[in-house]
Write a protein that holds these residues in place. Structure first.
Motif, PDB file in Angstrom:
ATOM      1  N   UNK A  17       0.857  -1.181   0.000  1.00 13.18           N
ATOM      2  CA  UNK A  17       0.000   0.000   0.000  1.00 13.18           C
ATOM      3  C   UNK A  17       0.893   1.231   0.000  1.00 13.18           C
ATOM      4  N   UNK A  18       0.451   2.293  -0.615  1.00 13.79           N
ATOM      5  CA  UNK A  18       1.227   3.541  -0.722  1.00 13.79           C
ATOM      6  C   UNK A  18       2.603   3.265  -1.335  1.00 13.79           C
ATOM      7  N   UNK A  19       2.593   2.711  -2.492  1.00  8.59           N
ATOM      8  CA  UNK A  19       3.826   2.273  -3.163  1.00  8.59           C
ATOM      9  C   UNK A  19       4.932   3.330  -3.197  1.00  8.59           C
ATOM     10  N   UNK A  20       4.645   4.581  -3.550  1.00  7.56           N
ATOM     11  CA  UNK A  20       5.748   5.554  -3.646  1.00  7.56           C
ATOM     12  C   UNK A  20       6.371   5.895  -2.299  1.00  7.56           C
ATOM     13  N   UNK A  21       5.701   5.528  -1.196  1.00  8.73           N
ATOM     14  CA  UNK A  21       6.266   5.838   0.116  1.00  8.73           C
ATOM     15  C   UNK A  21       7.366   4.857   0.496  1.00  8.73           C
ATOM     16  N   UNK A  22       7.416   3.698  -0.164  1.00  4.59           N
ATOM     17  CA  UNK A  22       8.499   2.751   0.098  1.00  4.59           C
ATOM     18  C   UNK A  22       9.799   3.356  -0.399  1.00  4.59           C
ATOM     19  N   UNK A  23      10.889   2.996   0.282  1.00 10.55           N
ATOM     20  CA  UNK A  23      12.166   3.504  -0.192  1.00 10.55           C
ATOM     21  C   UNK A  23      12.441   2.885  -1.557  1.00 10.55           C
ATOM     22  N   UNK A  24      12.986   3.705  -2.422  1.00  8.92           N
ATOM     23  CA  UNK A  24      13.192   3.227  -3.779  1.00  8.92           C
ATOM     24  C   UNK A  24      14.099   2.011  -3.803  1.00  8.92           C
ATOM     25  N   UNK A  25      15.107   2.054  -2.937  1.00  7.19           N
ATOM     26  CA  UNK A  25      16.054   0.948  -2.869  1.00  7.19           C
ATOM     27  C   UNK A  25      15.322  -0.349  -2.492  1.00  7.19           C
ATOM     28  N   UNK A  26      14.379  -0.232  -1.560  1.00  5.68           N
ATOM     29  CA  UNK A  26      13.609  -1.394  -1.134  1.00  5.68           C
ATOM     30  C   UNK A  26      12.793  -1.955  -2.285  1.00  5.68           C
ATOM     31  N   UNK A  27      12.134  -1.056  -3.006  1.00  5.75           N
ATOM     32  CA  UNK A  27      11.274  -1.507  -4.097  1.00  5.75           C
ATOM     33  C   UNK A  27      12.072  -2.175  -5.210  1.00  5.75           C
ATOM     34  N   UNK A  28      13.236  -1.599  -5.485  1.00  2.00           N
ATOM     35  CA  UNK A  28      14.016  -2.151  -6.588  1.00  2.00           C
ATOM     36  C   UNK A  28      14.517  -3.558  -6.287  1.00  2.00           C
ATOM     37  N   UNK A  29      14.533  -3.913  -4.993  1.00  2.00           N
ATOM     38  CA  UNK A  29      14.895  -5.285  -4.615  1.00  2.00           C
ATOM     39  C   UNK A  29      13.912  -6.288  -5.215  1.00  2.00           C
ATOM     40  N   UNK A  30      12.704  -5.828  -5.519  1.00  2.00           N
ATOM     41  CA  UNK A  30      11.663  -6.754  -5.975  1.00  2.00           C
ATOM     42  C   UNK A  30      11.841  -7.156  -7.425  1.00  2.00           C
ATOM     43  N   UNK A  31      12.699  -6.435  -8.133  1.00  2.00           N
ATOM     44  CA  UNK A  31      12.750  -6.643  -9.574  1.00  2.00           C
ATOM     45  C   UNK A  31      13.109  -8.064  -9.952  1.00  2.00           C
TER      46      UNK A  31
END
Lengths: 502, 402
Positions: free
Chosen positions: A306-320
């Motif tokens: 939820x609130x995707x842009x609030x996640x740290x970008x570094x964290x999100x990029x781990x999902x790739x």
């Protein structure tokens, strides 16, 4: 005399067997432990000594040397207490072991001799079954979890004395294969039902398609329109897990130490929604000996961000990489650990800081602000999301209308039908969203008119190849929901309307 | 103007646009030359045979070398921008009376009608809630009485009054301090889009070439157009020192009446207004009285002889057979040509196109409007339209591309 006891440990998601060797010899009285041990395993000697003493046995003043073999793998966890204690007792002559190569012992000891629950019972027992072990003595608290393996006798014990009693009474050890008992709960109990969600026809439809083909899904929309609610209702329309999937997911939970006497098995698709402050390690897994992260716990289920842009970008990029491969490999000093993480990503976000873009009547953000906000989510991540849909404010007519909305059950009926068609065509375990590129031509057959629409769309929308493949997979699912064998024009066109919203 | 005149008019416009583009040649030179030759085209064809300084000649030849008159003008029209040079018909009469009128106007949408009164509403950017309320109220009253609102499309009073006028069906005109193709400030995107779409909503007007950046020096200049286009100026809120006073002095110079909305003592945002009242501005204390005054002013101005200048219009002729129309009518009714006429749409697509607006409409609303169609049908139809370039999407919002 050396006494050997079989026990097990986990490495990553898999279990393997360990031999505990106990030698009693003349010398200065002490307990020496060797075999590449973690600190919690080294401490085990003290626990075992006191537990044996409090169990009413007297340890003779001799020198005990304990080896955990194979010595090349670093060992952690507390499951070695019980086999070490039994080994010591055997070398003292208190117990006698028959058929030691068919028996596995694991458990943690308290100072009073109580046997406590351990992590990773499921993978250990699965490995044991493969190696031909017939009897397993494990803590009572883990018994139900162990019984899920099936075809192997599970004995749950509460104290060290119980263990001695059982080992001394061969009748109790008679090999009777245990029965597989999956937790018997309704997979859909307590989940928000879709009939409670008013309006949102587009988002409902997207949710249905996502559930049918296990596609990743992104909700964009203003605050308070029901993004999170729809997401939380999604487990209710997913097809139930098959046994293999259940076992797969339960193993992860077992390794993470998240199974207990109440929930000893994962029978429903997990739904995980980590808060946006989550660290990269908690998300994908980490630690000295890495534990599975949230994405692995969401295996075969939904990971809701939820609130995707609030996640740290570094964290999100781990999902790739995990999104692509369905598994994550974590490299640490002690080795490489691979955990499964075949999850469906469901994400929700506002389109801009105020939340109302592009509704110009309400949005006060400048173009730059909008760009900057959506730019917090990296393009490559968005590129892996198959369906993107705007969740919008319901109009008043929609709110006041008394039309009965479809329930989760009805939607699930269609999803199951589509799932069946996928199974017949793709093979047993392959969802449409996971069709490899090599099989796309075979599975996604386009009608001639659909072909021309797809071609036109591809050239006019500047799509990437990955985007095109995504379009095909989504269209395949829509056709499956429609009961069509070939992908038609309308399927392609509908799939195209779920393109990236940003 | 007839169809035949229109062609000649466009041709003159294209050359007027060229003269506008020459750096270093300003209104003074252009006027001087126009007096001499009587046509923008002839000025162009004279090829520097006029008695001007070498520097200006150089500038002319340099620009002539790199400027394709026809192509550039067509590109301008393609971007839905009109260029109306001062000496051609269509250029507002009111502007011709002022000191230093702009040598050409760039317009998106249309120009204010000369047959209806126009009032300029200006004021502080960071206004108070009171100022906001007054701006809203003013926009509403003016719109309801069919009076055109002229303003600067700035944040604060300007934007609020224009928006209010727009919401109540009135026409408003934004005078920009940058090229008309730039939406500045971006916050007023909604108004900008509505106005630049033309029809009866109003227009975006600027004296600067398209693409000109909103530099701070441009804004005092455009203020003279705001007051010049209006019959009357209303100041809603202004601090002790405010850019609004540039507009006020322009208005006074141009002979426009100035109204001020009174404020409270010791309210810094009303200081300027109250001082204006002290200096003799009209006080806006009664809406009806004010509206009456606007019409009175307007008819008074009408009675006076229109423009005394030396401008030569292109002939406004018309025979019985050919309909006569003004430039502004042409701007209002212009259908922009766009390629993509080949696509044949089904019934559903046509229905959707009717529902869609130039503002974003949510897919949910479309569904609601078309009772009985399934979600997937409508999404497929929308994709078809998007594919043909008829519709643009943002998330699940769709809008028509005009």
């Amino acid at each position: 005399m050396v006494s050997t006891i079989l026990t097990g440990a986990v490495y990553g998601i898999g279990g393997y067997l360990i031999t505990v060797e106990v030698d009693m010899a003349e010398g200065l009285p002490c307990i020496d432990m060797v075999g590449f041990l973690g600190s919690e395993v080294k401490e085990s000697a003290e626990r075992v000594r006191v537990a044996i003493k409090n169990g009413g046995y007297v340890i003779p003043p001799k020198r005990f040397t304990i080896n955990l073999s194979p010595a090349g793998i670093r060992k952690g966890g507390s499951a070695f207490d019980l086999p070490i204690a039994i080994g010591i007792l055997e070398s003292m002559g208190v117990v006698k072991m028959d058929k030691r190569e068919e028996m596995l012992i694991a458990g943690e000891l308290g100072l009073d001799g109580a046997v406590r629950s351990i992590r990773g019972v499921l993978p250990i027992l699965l490995a044991a079954k493969e190696q031909g072990i017939k009897v397993c003595i494990i803590p009572e608290a883990n018994r139900k979890e162990g019984e899920c393996v099936g075809g192997i006798r599970i004995i749950g014990i509460k104290t060290l004395k119980d263990a001695v009693g059982i080992l001394m009474n061969p009748i109790k050890l008679q090999v009777k294969p245990g029965k597989t008992s999956f937790q018997d709960i309704s997979p859909w109990k307590g989940i928000t039902d879709f009939e409670n969600i008013i309006g949102q026809p587009v988002a409902r439809r997207a949710a249905e398609i996502a559930a049918a083909g296990f596609h990743n899904l992104l909700f964009t929309g203003p605050p308070g329109t029901g993004k999170s609610m729809i997401a939380s209702a999604m487990p209710g329309i997913l097809p139930p897990m098959n046994e293999e999937e259940m076992l797969d997911t339960s193993k992860v939970y077992s390794v993470a130490g998240m199974l207990n006497e109440e929930q000893y098995f994962i029978a429903r698709r997990p739904f995980l929604n980590p808060h946006h402050t989550i660290t990269p390690q908690a998300l994908v897994g980490g630690g000295g000996i890495p534990r599975p992260g949230v994405i692995s716990l969401a295996n075969h289920g939904i990971l809701f961000l939820d609130e995707l842009p609030e996640f740290k970008r570094q964290t999100l990029d781990m999902l790739r990489q995990p999104l692509e491969n369905g598994k994550i490999t974590i490299a640490r000093k002690s080795g490489n650990y691979t955990y499964p993480c075949d999850f469906m990503l469901v994400a929700a976000m506002n389109p801009c800081p105020c939340g109302y873009y592009p509704d110009a009547m309400r949005c006060n953000c400048t173009d730059l602000e909008v760009k900057r906000y959506s730019g917090r989510v990296s393009g490559p991540l968005l590129d892996r999301i198959d369906l993107s849909v705007g969740v919008l404010r319901n109009s008043y007519e929609q709110i006041k209308s008394f039309r009965k909305e479809e329930s989760s059950g009805e939607i699930r009926g269609r999803v199951m039908e589509a799932r069946k068609r996928q199974r017949e065509r793709n093979g047993p375990e392959l969802f449409n969203s996971r069709i490899p590129v090599t099989h796309l031509k075979k599975f996604c057959i386009l009608k001639a008119e659909a072909e021309s629409v797809a071609e036109r769309y591809y050239s006019s929308m500047d799509m990437s190849i990955r985007g095109y493949h995504r379009l095909l997979r989504v269209a395949r699912t829509i056709a499956d929901l429609d009961g069509a064998f070939m992908i038609g024009k309308k399927h392609i066109l509908e799939a195209a309307s779920y393109r990236s919203a940003l | 103007m007839t169809k035949a005149d229109e062609k000649a008019w466009h041709k003159e416009c294209s050359y007027g646009y060229f003269w506008e583009s020459v750096p270093g040649i300003g209104i003074k030179t252009i006027n001087q030359l126009y007096e001499q030759y009587g046509s923008y085209e002839k000025m162009y064809r004279a090829d520097g045979e006029w008695g001007l300084t070498e520097r200006k000649k150089d500038a002319f030849f340099l620009q002539k070398a790199k400027w394709n008159v026809k192509e550039e003008y067509n590109r301008l029209l393609y971007n839905k921008i009109w260029c109306i040079p001062m000496h051609l018909c269509g250029y507002p009469d009111k502007l011709k009376e002022i000191h230093r009128p702009p040598s050409a106007l760039f317009v998106k949408g249309r120009l204010p009608e000369g047959e209806r009164p126009a009032v300029a509403v200006v004021g502080a950017r960071n206004c108070s809630p009171y100022g906001k309320l007054m701006a809203k109220e003013l926009g509403k009253i003016l719109a309801q009485n069919g009076i055109q609102v002229i303003s600067g499309l700035a944040i604060g009073i300007d934007g609020i009054s224009q928006r209010a006028a727009m919401e109540h069906g009135g026409a408003s005109f934004g005078i920009m301090g940058c090229g008309v193709d730039i939406c500045y400030p971006a916050d007023n995107r909604l108004i900008y889009e509505q106005l630049s779409a033309g029809r009866n909503r109003g227009g975006i007007i600027s004296e600067f070439m398209p693409g000109t950046k909103p530099l701070s020096g441009h804004f005092p200049l455009r203020n003279r157009i705001i007051s010049g286009m209006a019959d009357m100026l209303v100041v809603v809120e202004a601090k002790e020192r405010s850019g609004t006073f540039i507009t006020v002095s322009d208005a006074l110079e141009q002979g426009r009446d100035v109204y001020a909305v009174p404020g409270r003592f010791n309210d810094p945002l009303s200081y300027g207004c109250n001082r204006l009242i002290d200096q003799g501005a009209f006080v806006l204390y009664d809406a009806n009285r004010f509206i009456e005054d606007v019409f009175e002013r307007y008819t008074y101005r009408k009675k006076r002889k229109p423009c005394t200048g030396t401008e030569k219009y292109l002939p406004i002729t018309g025979t019985e057979k050919e309909p006569v129309f003004t430039v502004n009518e042409m701007l209002t009714n212009c259908e922009y040509k766009k390629e993509c006429g080949k696509d044949v749409f089904g019934g559903l697509e046509t229905e959707i196109l009717e529902i869609l607006d130039i503002q974003y409409v949510s897919a949910g609303d479309i569904l609601c409007a078309l009772e009985g169609c399934s979600t997937s049908e409508i999404l497929a139809a929308l994709s078809t339209l998007e594919c043909c370039g008829k519709v643009e999407s943002k998330g699940s919002f769709y809008r028509k591309i005009t």
